[in-house]
Design a protein around this motif. Structure first.
Motif, PDB file in Angstrom:
ATOM      1  N   THR A   1      -3.356  14.041   0.325  1.00  0.00           N
ATOM      2  CA  THR A   1      -4.043  15.256   0.395  1.00  0.00           C
ATOM      3  C   THR A   1      -3.098  16.422  -0.312  1.00  0.00           C
ATOM      4  OG1 THR A   1      -4.869  14.730   2.363  1.00  0.00           O
ATOM      5  CG2 THR A   1      -4.674  16.944   2.274  1.00  0.00           C
TER       6      THR A   1
ATOM      7  N   LEU B   1       0.081   7.743   3.928  1.00  0.00           N
ATOM      8  CA  LEU B   1      -0.507   7.734   2.504  1.00  0.00           C
ATOM      9  C   LEU B   1      -1.702   9.078   2.413  1.00  0.00           C
ATOM     10  CD1 LEU B   1      -1.071   6.403  -0.213  1.00  0.00           C
ATOM     11  CD2 LEU B   1      -2.840   4.932   0.850  1.00  0.00           C
ATOM     12  N   ALA B   2      -2.454   9.388   3.408  1.00  0.00           N
ATOM     13  CA  ALA B   2      -3.381  10.344   3.515  1.00  0.00           C
ATOM     14  C   ALA B   2      -2.399  11.735   3.088  1.00  0.00           C
ATOM     15  CB  ALA B   2      -4.005  10.238   4.492  1.00  0.00           C
TER      16      ALA B   2
ATOM     17  N   ALA C   1       0.758  -1.295  -0.035  1.00  0.00           N
ATOM     18  CA  ALA C   1      -0.053  -0.089   0.014  1.00  0.00           C
ATOM     19  C   ALA C   1       0.764   1.239   0.021  1.00  0.00           C
ATOM     20  CB  ALA C   1      -0.984   0.002   1.418  1.00  0.00           C
ATOM     21  N   THR C   2       2.242   1.150   0.335  1.00  0.00           N
ATOM     22  CA  THR C   2       2.995   2.168   0.073  1.00  0.00           C
ATOM     23  C   THR C   2       3.529   2.369  -1.093  1.00  0.00           C
ATOM     24  OG1 THR C   2       4.946   0.970   0.384  1.00  0.00           O
ATOM     25  CG2 THR C   2       3.963   1.777   2.479  1.00  0.00           C
TER      26      THR C   2
ATOM     27  N   GLN D   1      -7.063   4.437  -3.174  1.00  0.00           N
ATOM     28  CA  GLN D   1      -5.672   4.078  -2.518  1.00  0.00           C
ATOM     29  C   GLN D   1      -6.111   3.593  -0.779  1.00  0.00           C
ATOM     30  OE1 GLN D   1      -3.202   3.710  -4.174  1.00  0.00           O
ATOM     31  NE2 GLN D   1      -3.805   4.564  -5.922  1.00  0.00           N
ATOM     32  N   TYR D   2      -6.966   4.326  -0.204  1.00  0.00           N
ATOM     33  CA  TYR D   2      -7.254   4.158   1.415  1.00  0.00           C
ATOM     34  C   TYR D   2      -8.061   3.099   1.419  1.00  0.00           C
ATOM     35  CZ  TYR D   2      -5.949   9.217   1.207  1.00  0.00           C
ATOM     36  OH  TYR D   2      -5.634  10.536   1.190  1.00  0.00           O
ATOM     37  N   LEU D   3      -8.862   2.651   0.402  1.00  0.00           N
ATOM     38  CA  LEU D   3      -9.650   1.418   0.654  1.00  0.00           C
ATOM     39  C   LEU D   3      -8.841   0.315   0.500  1.00  0.00           C
ATOM     40  CD1 LEU D   3     -12.867   2.914  -0.992  1.00  0.00           C
ATOM     41  CD2 LEU D   3     -12.227   2.809   1.403  1.00  0.00           C
ATOM     42  N   GLN D   4      -8.087  -0.013  -0.436  1.00  0.00           N
ATOM     43  CA  GLN D   4      -7.459  -1.161  -1.181  1.00  0.00           C
ATOM     44  C   GLN D   4      -6.668  -1.982   0.160  1.00  0.00           C
ATOM     45  OE1 GLN D   4      -5.596   0.898  -4.948  1.00  0.00           O
ATOM     46  NE2 GLN D   4      -4.782  -1.140  -4.448  1.00  0.00           N
TER      47      GLN D   4
ATOM     48  N   LEU E   1      -1.362   4.256   6.554  1.00  0.00           N
ATOM     49  CA  LEU E   1      -2.444   4.997   6.370  1.00  0.00           C
ATOM     50  C   LEU E   1      -2.425   6.467   6.469  1.00  0.00           C
ATOM     51  CD1 LEU E   1      -5.316   2.559   7.005  1.00  0.00           C
ATOM     52  CD2 LEU E   1      -4.178   2.833   4.802  1.00  0.00           C
ATOM     53  N   ALA E   2      -1.778   6.938   7.431  1.00  0.00           N
ATOM     54  CA  ALA E   2      -1.614   8.485   7.728  1.00  0.00           C
ATOM     55  C   ALA E   2      -0.690   8.900   6.751  1.00  0.00           C
ATOM     56  CB  ALA E   2      -1.093   8.212   9.209  1.00  0.00           C
TER      57      ALA E   2
ATOM     58  N   SER F   1      -8.897   8.253  -4.068  1.00  0.00           N
ATOM     59  CA  SER F   1      -9.386   7.714  -2.674  1.00  0.00           C
ATOM     60  C   SER F   1      -9.394   6.457  -2.623  1.00  0.00           C
ATOM     61  CB  SER F   1     -10.748   8.379  -2.355  1.00  0.00           C
ATOM     62  OG  SER F   1     -11.844   7.868  -3.217  1.00  0.00           O
TER      63      SER F   1
END
Length: 315
Positions: free
Chosen positions: A309, A304-305, A120-121, A270-273, A301-302, A268
């Motif tokens: 953003t 990534l956000a 996820a990174t 990306q956050y759900l995967q 996740l932080a 967005s």
């Protein structure tokens, strides 16, 4: 190239040139949710295929399925000039020969949950490589995001906790391979910016995947001769899912969404995967998640956000 991958394809390169779409329909939201599920299941499904197929064989079977479909979509589009072949070939070797092979080897040495969160990174590394190669500005917020993501990776890969099967199934070598895969795939996306701009996304995706697949074949053939192989229904189904759903359908669904929704909304997914991947891993393999894993996921996740953003303000 995932595929992303073309494995898990998340080409931020096309986002900058999109029309400024402001309205998002219910159908578009449903498509985004579907894409998050399709891509989020990538690592757990790979883990399933590796139960009876060795890494190179599973990867080769995946792209043997995907390549003809990608080439069919590329027919009649931008032709690829001879002068571009070396760069496109190198792109394919990087994306498949390094990115996808490292991911598959890494997943064989990690739990599905750990593999999912490290993968996820990829968007975080895209920000870094875009700054280096494309000279894109990295804001202070993005830098904090990079630090948070790296700290989360460290907790996920190296943390230990009582009764935490997700950690106990993970080796340092496996986590390193997944991290190498994330780096290679991220650089693949950034490098492809120049080529897709000149020759079209479908054309570059098809030909680079073909070259990567050709480079993989000798090694996969050697593995098939020296390692026991069992083509079970689960293994073949995993290869079909990865080739058709993740590599081909995921790519074109993503590109279609980028044409009809704002880039910040499309991103967005990306956050759900990782949420989908971790939930699937817990269901399919019984991964139990201890405190260090949960803390690591929160940091990733932080991070990534923060990186996404900051980018969304310029898309």
């Amino acid at each position: 190239m995932s595929t992303q991958n073309v494995t898990d394809v998340r080409p931020f390169s096309v986002a900058g040139g999109l029309a400024n779409v402001t309205r998002v329909s219910i159908r578009s939201v449903a498509a985004l949710l579907l894409l998050a599920v399709m891509w989020g299941l990538s690592i757990p499904v790979t883990k399933l295929g590796l139960q009876t197929l060795p890494p190179l064989t599973l990867t080769a079977l995946r792209f043997a399925i995907a390549v003809p479909l990608l080439l069919a979509f590329a027919v009649g589009r931008h032709p690829l000039p001879w002068r571009a072949l070396p760069r496109v070939a190198a792109l394919g070797v990087l994306g498949i020969g390094v990115g996808q092979v490292a991911q598959t080897y890494g997943v064989s040495g990690t739990s599905a949950s750990v593999g999912t969160i490290i993968s996820a990174t990829i968007p975080v590394f895209i920000v870094f490589f875009a700054a280096v190669r494309l000279k894109q500005h990295v804001s202070t917020t993005q830098k904090f995001g990079l630090v948070a993501a790296f700290a989360g990776i460290a907790l996920v890969a190296l943390g230990h906790g009582h009764g935490t099967t997700a950690i106990s199934q993970t080796t340092a070598g496996g986590a390193t391979c997944v991290l190498l895969s994330a780096l290679a795939i991220a650089f693949y996306y950034v490098w492809s910016v120049e080529l897709t701009t000149a020759y079209g996304t479908a054309t570059v995706a098809a030909w680079s995947t073909l070259f990567g697949f050709i480079a993989l074949l000798p090694w996969a053939s050697w593995e098939m001769l020296h390692v026991p192989i069992h083509f079970t229904a689960h293994a073949v189904g995993a290869a079909v899912y990865l080739g058709v759903v993740v590599t081909v359908a995921g790519l074109f669904l993503w590109l279609s969404l980028l044409r009809i929704v704002p880039a910040r909304v499309a991103a967005s997914v990306q956050y759900l995967q990782p949420v989908v991947g971790i939930a699937a891993a817990s269901t399919m393999f019984g991964d139990r998640l201890g405190p260090s894993f949960v803390a690591g996921v929160a940091l990733v996740l932080a991070g990534l956000a923060l990186t996404m953003t900051s980018r969304s303000k310029r898309t």
